[in-house]
Design a protein around this motif. Structure first.
Motif, PDB file in Angstrom:
ATOM      1  N   LEU A 256      49.597  49.143  10.907  1.00 48.29           N
ATOM      2  CA  LEU A 256      50.409  50.281  11.341  1.00 48.29           C
ATOM      3  C   LEU A 256      49.517  51.475  11.672  1.00 48.29           C
ATOM      4  CD1 LEU A 256      53.283  51.300  11.812  1.00 48.29           C
ATOM      5  CD2 LEU A 256      53.386  51.979   9.405  1.00 48.29           C
ATOM      6  N   PHE A 257      48.420  51.619  10.890  1.00 53.83           N
ATOM      7  CA  PHE A 257      47.490  52.737  11.110  1.00 53.83           C
ATOM      8  C   PHE A 257      46.053  52.215  11.179  1.00 53.83           C
ATOM      9  CE2 PHE A 257      50.957  54.257   8.305  1.00 53.83           C
ATOM     10  CZ  PHE A 257      51.593  55.105   9.208  1.00 53.83           C
ATOM     11  N   LEU A 258      45.213  52.954  11.889  1.00 54.81           N
ATOM     12  CA  LEU A 258      43.776  52.659  11.948  1.00 54.81           C
ATOM     13  C   LEU A 258      43.000  53.928  11.608  1.00 54.81           C
ATOM     14  CD1 LEU A 258      43.645  50.619  15.283  1.00 54.81           C
ATOM     15  CD2 LEU A 258      43.279  49.707  12.982  1.00 54.81           C
ATOM     16  N   PRO A 259      41.798  53.802  11.036  1.00 54.27           N
ATOM     17  CA  PRO A 259      40.988  55.006  10.785  1.00 54.27           C
ATOM     18  C   PRO A 259      40.600  55.661  12.110  1.00 54.27           C
ATOM     19  CG  PRO A 259      40.086  53.071   9.653  1.00 54.27           C
ATOM     20  CD  PRO A 259      41.122  52.575  10.598  1.00 54.27           C
ATOM     21  N   LYS A 260      40.615  56.987  12.137  1.00 56.74           N
ATOM     22  CA  LYS A 260      40.193  57.707  13.343  1.00 56.74           C
ATOM     23  C   LYS A 260      38.696  57.500  13.559  1.00 56.74           C
ATOM     24  CE  LYS A 260      43.535  61.515  13.482  1.00 56.74           C
ATOM     25  NZ  LYS A 260      43.713  62.983  13.399  1.00 56.74           N
ATOM     26  N   GLU A 261      38.303  57.302  14.809  1.00 54.33           N
ATOM     27  CA  GLU A 261      36.878  57.100  15.100  1.00 54.33           C
ATOM     28  C   GLU A 261      36.043  58.308  14.707  1.00 54.33           C
ATOM     29  OE1 GLU A 261      35.512  55.652  18.858  1.00 54.33           O
ATOM     30  OE2 GLU A 261      37.076  54.129  18.962  1.00 54.33           O
ATOM     31  N   GLU A 262      36.567  59.505  15.019  1.00 58.27           N
ATOM     32  CA  GLU A 262      35.792  60.720  14.750  1.00 58.27           C
ATOM     33  C   GLU A 262      35.807  61.113  13.272  1.00 58.27           C
ATOM     34  OE1 GLU A 262      39.943  62.033  16.140  1.00 58.27           O
ATOM     35  OE2 GLU A 262      38.469  60.465  16.601  1.00 58.27           O
ATOM     36  N   ASN A 263      36.819  60.619  12.527  1.00 57.12           N
ATOM     37  CA  ASN A 263      36.909  60.907  11.087  1.00 57.12           C
ATOM     38  C   ASN A 263      37.583  59.737  10.385  1.00 57.12           C
ATOM     39  OD1 ASN A 263      37.158  61.866   8.516  1.00 57.12           O
ATOM     40  ND2 ASN A 263      38.263  63.736   9.053  1.00 57.12           N
ATOM     41  N   PRO A 264      36.801  58.754   9.934  1.00 50.32           N
ATOM     42  CA  PRO A 264      37.371  57.529   9.343  1.00 50.32           C
ATOM     43  C   PRO A 264      38.220  57.765   8.087  1.00 50.32           C
ATOM     44  CG  PRO A 264      35.041  57.238   9.875  1.00 50.32           C
ATOM     45  CD  PRO A 264      35.344  58.697  10.013  1.00 50.32           C
ATOM     46  N   ASN A 265      38.135  58.947   7.507  1.00 48.73           N
ATOM     47  CA  ASN A 265      38.964  59.233   6.325  1.00 48.73           C
ATOM     48  C   ASN A 265      40.400  59.592   6.705  1.00 48.73           C
ATOM     49  OD1 ASN A 265      36.838  58.848   4.488  1.00 48.73           O
ATOM     50  ND2 ASN A 265      36.053  60.910   4.928  1.00 48.73           N
ATOM     51  N   GLU A 266      40.633  59.860   7.993  1.00 44.13           N
ATOM     52  CA  GLU A 266      41.990  60.168   8.461  1.00 44.13           C
ATOM     53  C   GLU A 266      42.527  58.988   9.252  1.00 44.13           C
ATOM     54  OE1 GLU A 266      42.177  63.816  10.628  1.00 44.13           O
ATOM     55  OE2 GLU A 266      41.253  64.988   9.018  1.00 44.13           O
ATOM     56  N   LEU A 267      43.871  58.878   9.294  1.00 46.15           N
ATOM     57  CA  LEU A 267      44.507  57.747   9.969  1.00 46.15           C
ATOM     58  C   LEU A 267      45.193  58.202  11.252  1.00 46.15           C
ATOM     59  CD1 LEU A 267      46.177  55.957   6.902  1.00 46.15           C
ATOM     60  CD2 LEU A 267      44.075  55.293   8.082  1.00 46.15           C
ATOM     61  N   GLU A 268      45.266  57.262  12.202  1.00 42.92           N
ATOM     62  CA  GLU A 268      46.066  57.483  13.405  1.00 42.92           C
ATOM     63  C   GLU A 268      46.917  56.237  13.650  1.00 42.92           C
ATOM     64  OE1 GLU A 268      43.333  58.152  16.574  1.00 42.92           O
ATOM     65  OE2 GLU A 268      42.484  56.133  16.514  1.00 42.92           O
ATOM     66  N   SER A 269      47.969  56.375  14.461  1.00 43.20           N
ATOM     67  CA  SER A 269      48.847  55.236  14.727  1.00 43.20           C
ATOM     68  C   SER A 269      48.117  54.196  15.559  1.00 43.20           C
ATOM     69  CB  SER A 269      50.099  55.692  15.488  1.00 43.20           C
ATOM     70  OG  SER A 269      50.860  56.575  14.712  1.00 43.20           O
ATOM     71  N   ALA A 270      48.234  52.930  15.170  1.00 43.59           N
ATOM     72  CA  ALA A 270      47.640  51.857  15.973  1.00 43.59           C
ATOM     73  C   ALA A 270      48.426  51.677  17.269  1.00 43.59           C
ATOM     74  CB  ALA A 270      47.631  50.558  15.179  1.00 43.59           C
ATOM     75  N   HIS A 271      49.736  51.893  17.229  1.00 45.84           N
ATOM     76  CA  HIS A 271      50.591  51.748  18.411  1.00 45.84           C
ATOM     77  C   HIS A 271      51.083  53.132  18.806  1.00 45.84           C
ATOM     78  CE1 HIS A 271      54.458  50.025  20.385  1.00 45.84           C
ATOM     79  NE2 HIS A 271      53.450  49.911  21.232  1.00 45.84           N
ATOM     80  N   HIS A 272      52.123  53.636  18.153  1.00 44.40           N
ATOM     81  CA  HIS A 272      52.544  55.036  18.284  1.00 44.40           C
ATOM     82  C   HIS A 272      53.284  55.425  17.012  1.00 44.40           C
ATOM     83  CE1 HIS A 272      56.521  53.507  19.096  1.00 44.40           C
ATOM     84  NE2 HIS A 272      56.207  53.063  20.305  1.00 44.40           N
TER      85      HIS A 272
END
Length: 601
Positions: free
Chosen positions: A442-458
């Motif tokens: 559902l979520f992936l680590p942000k490339e610029e900050n792996p400690n934060e998550l972003e949506s894998a889809h939306h």
């Protein structure tokens, strides 16, 4: 021929029409020595015989002097071609039309390129004169097939399954996450519209509104800059349904594609196979695997764990350490040293991944720096584990699992390209291998900050029912109800079951993604007014059609595409506007110094 003044098209005349007087309109494809010409329209070609007698001298003069690609009207009598002069390669090759009257409706000036499919011309020139390029038989075929497929899709969705075709706005507001959106200024100071990257929010709101089944041939916009084979504006077959689950959406799309699939491309078999995101990464190193050929990634960690190879032991000492390999069939014969070196260099430059090769000699023994660390029994087991044959080449990688899989997945495709360039056919160009990829995170680590998550889809994608509790305790481990449709290694569709609880949607936005939920207050409020469970999907129409017709680029299935840099080379858009035109929008352009100087000069 309804509503027009021609009697026939240039592609329909046959022996049965002999003796009839016909009127044809079209472009002069070519003309030979004042004796005959070939007239072309959207449907085909017809040979026109230029009269040589004195009574028709004006017709001869007019047609003999007309330049190639001029538009003409010709009226004449359909006649059989003289014996031995029939052309079996032309559908109209048994007949010709003997011209009696003719008119040049519009002459053509000197062409920037010949209107023939086999003539090589630069893509920039083709796009600058797109209206000429559209006359080519290949582009005519692509656009007409696209139209037929879309019409069949409308029939299937609206007439057979009760979907409602709804147009949604293109002037909207910014959506958090996802691709970068184009901004459109408004007359309110400091306020801008956004062009939607998809009708995502609107189609969910239509479900809240009780429409039950929505679809749209939707124009979408993404400001993604210079990305190969992407367009800033593109078309989706956009679909949403209420009271549906993942399996329901998948069956709908399989039926839709089967119903609209062009006959000349053979038939497609349903249901499509399915694999999880984890399986796709482990076996193919990508979430959009090309399943037309083998060369799967093989995990040999357990086998090499007993070896004394230092870099292998180092890799396996890490928590996600692994050793994996792919087997390139007949690699020695087809790749040579140069090909192998280019593959190793590619892995190093793109993934910072070292690659070790193992070659199977004609006598069945192995050639590799690793063999001195392996007993004969271990070498034999390795050959068996990787199903190696004589002249096969193994590419082995050790390291962190995701990096190793990504590198080998990329090398799998690169080596397939190299093998095919050398003459070994791996991927049947006429085969269409559809695949569902499911159970994405559902979520992936942000490339610029792996400690934060972003949506894998939306951010509107619902968690997997089995993982709902993890959403609140360990969101990084949650699987989603997101599914992608892959065709021959290309993503052609993606969708999900949506969050229909306002409370859960607010939690995802605020607590997990750290987004300002106020931007989506309209959607969150709508979910509080009895929103039904719902889900949907969008098919990338441009990509799908380009794969069906085997086009080298999606630009070949779009009537007026943009260039690699997002420019319209025909009209020179985007273009400058005057300060006076910007004034109502309260915008001033701040020119970089170099451009200021250039404009002065």
């Amino acid at each position: 021929n309804s509503f027009v003044t021609r009697t026939n098209t240039c592609g329909e005349l046959r022996s049965a029409h002999v003796g009839q007087e016909v009127t044809l309109y079209g472009w002069i494809q070519y003309q030979r020595q004042g004796l005959f010409l070939v007239l072309r329209d959207f449907q085909g070609l017809t040979q026109i015989v230029i009269p040589q007698d004195e009574a028709h001298s004006h017709v001869k003069k007019l047609l003999s002097n007309a330049s190639v690609e001029s538009v003409v009207r010709v009226t004449g009598i359909v006649s059989p071609r003289p014996p031995g002069q029939e052309n079996s390669k032309m559908p109209t090759g048994d007949i010709e039309v003997k011209a009696e009257t003719a008119e040049v409706l519009n002459s053509c000036k000197k062409l920037p390129f010949e209107i023939k499919d086999f003539i090589k011309k630069s893509e920039a020139l083709r796009m600058q004169y797109r209206y000429l390029d559209l006359r080519s038989s290949q582009l005519q075929y692509n656009l007409r097939l696209r139209s037929q497929i879309v019409m069949r899709m409308r029939e299937y969705l609206c007439n057979l399954h009760g979907f409602v075709d709804v147009e949604t706005p293109t002037l909207f507001k910014r959506t958090p996450g996802g691709a970068k959106e184009f901004l459109v200024p408004s007359r309110e100071v400091g306020k801008f519209y956004s062009l939607p990257q998809s009708p995502q929010q609107f189609k969910q709101l239509l479900m809240v509104g009780g429409l039950d089944r929505y679809f749209q041939v939707a124009r979408c916009y993404r400001d993604e800059g210079s990305r190969p084979d992407r367009q800033p504006e593109f078309t989706q077959i956009d679909i949403e349904m209420s009271f549906v689950d993942q399996a329901g959406i998948q069956r709908l799309i399989e039926g839709l594609l089967q119903y609209s699939w062009p006959e000349e491309r053979g038939s497609i078999t349903t249901p499509f196979p399915s694999m999880t995101y984890e399986e796709a990464l482990a076996d193919y190193g990508t979430d959009k695997p090309d399943t037309r050929f083998g060369m799967k990634i093989v995990d040999i960690s357990d086998f090499l764990r007993r070896s004394d190879i230092q870099f292998v032991q180092n890799a396996l000492s890490y928590p996600h350490g692994t050793v994996k390999a792919i087997c390139i069939p007949q690699g020695v014969r087809y790749l040579k040293n140069k090909g192998l070196e280019s593959l190793k260099e590619s892995a190093k430059s793109q993934f910072n991944q070292e690659i070790m090769e193992i070659i199977c000699r004609p006598d069945g023994s192995l050639k590799s720096p690793l063999t001195k660390f392996l007993s004969e029994k271990q070498q034999s087991e390795l050959i068996q584990a990787l199903n190696m044959q004589v002249d096969d080449v193994i590419l082995l990688a050790a390291g962190e699992q995701k990096q190793v899989c990504s590198a080998l997945g990329s090398l799998r495709l690169e080596s397939a390209d190299l093998l095919e360039a050398a003459g070994l056919v791996l991927r049947d160009p006429t085969a269409f291998h559809f695949l569902w990829v499911v159970d994405f995170p559902l979520f992936l680590p942000k490339e610029e900050n792996p400690n934060e998550l972003e949506s894998a889809h939306h951010p509107f994608t619902a968690p997997h029912p089995s993982d709902t509790s993890l959403l609140y305790s360990d969101p990084a481990k949650v699987r989603s109800q997101h599914y992608d449709l892959v065709l021959n290694g290309n993503e052609v569709g993606g969708g999900s079951i949506r969050i229909h609880s306002a409370e859960q949607q607010r939690f995802v936005l605020e607590k997990v993604l750290k987004e300002d939920s106020e931007v989506l207050s309209h959607l969150l409020e709508a979910l509080e007014f009895g929103a039904p469970p719902h889900g949907g999907i969008a098919l990338g129409l441009d990509r799908l059609i380009s794969l069906i017709v085997d086009a080298p680029s999606i630009r070949d299935v779009i009537a007026f595409p943009k260039s690699f840099k997002g420019r319209d080379l025909m009209s020179s858009a985007p273009d400058y506007v005057t300060p006076e035109e910007l004034e109502p929008y309260h915008i001033q352009v701040s020119w970089p110094l170099a451009e200021k100087e250039a404009k002065k000069n």
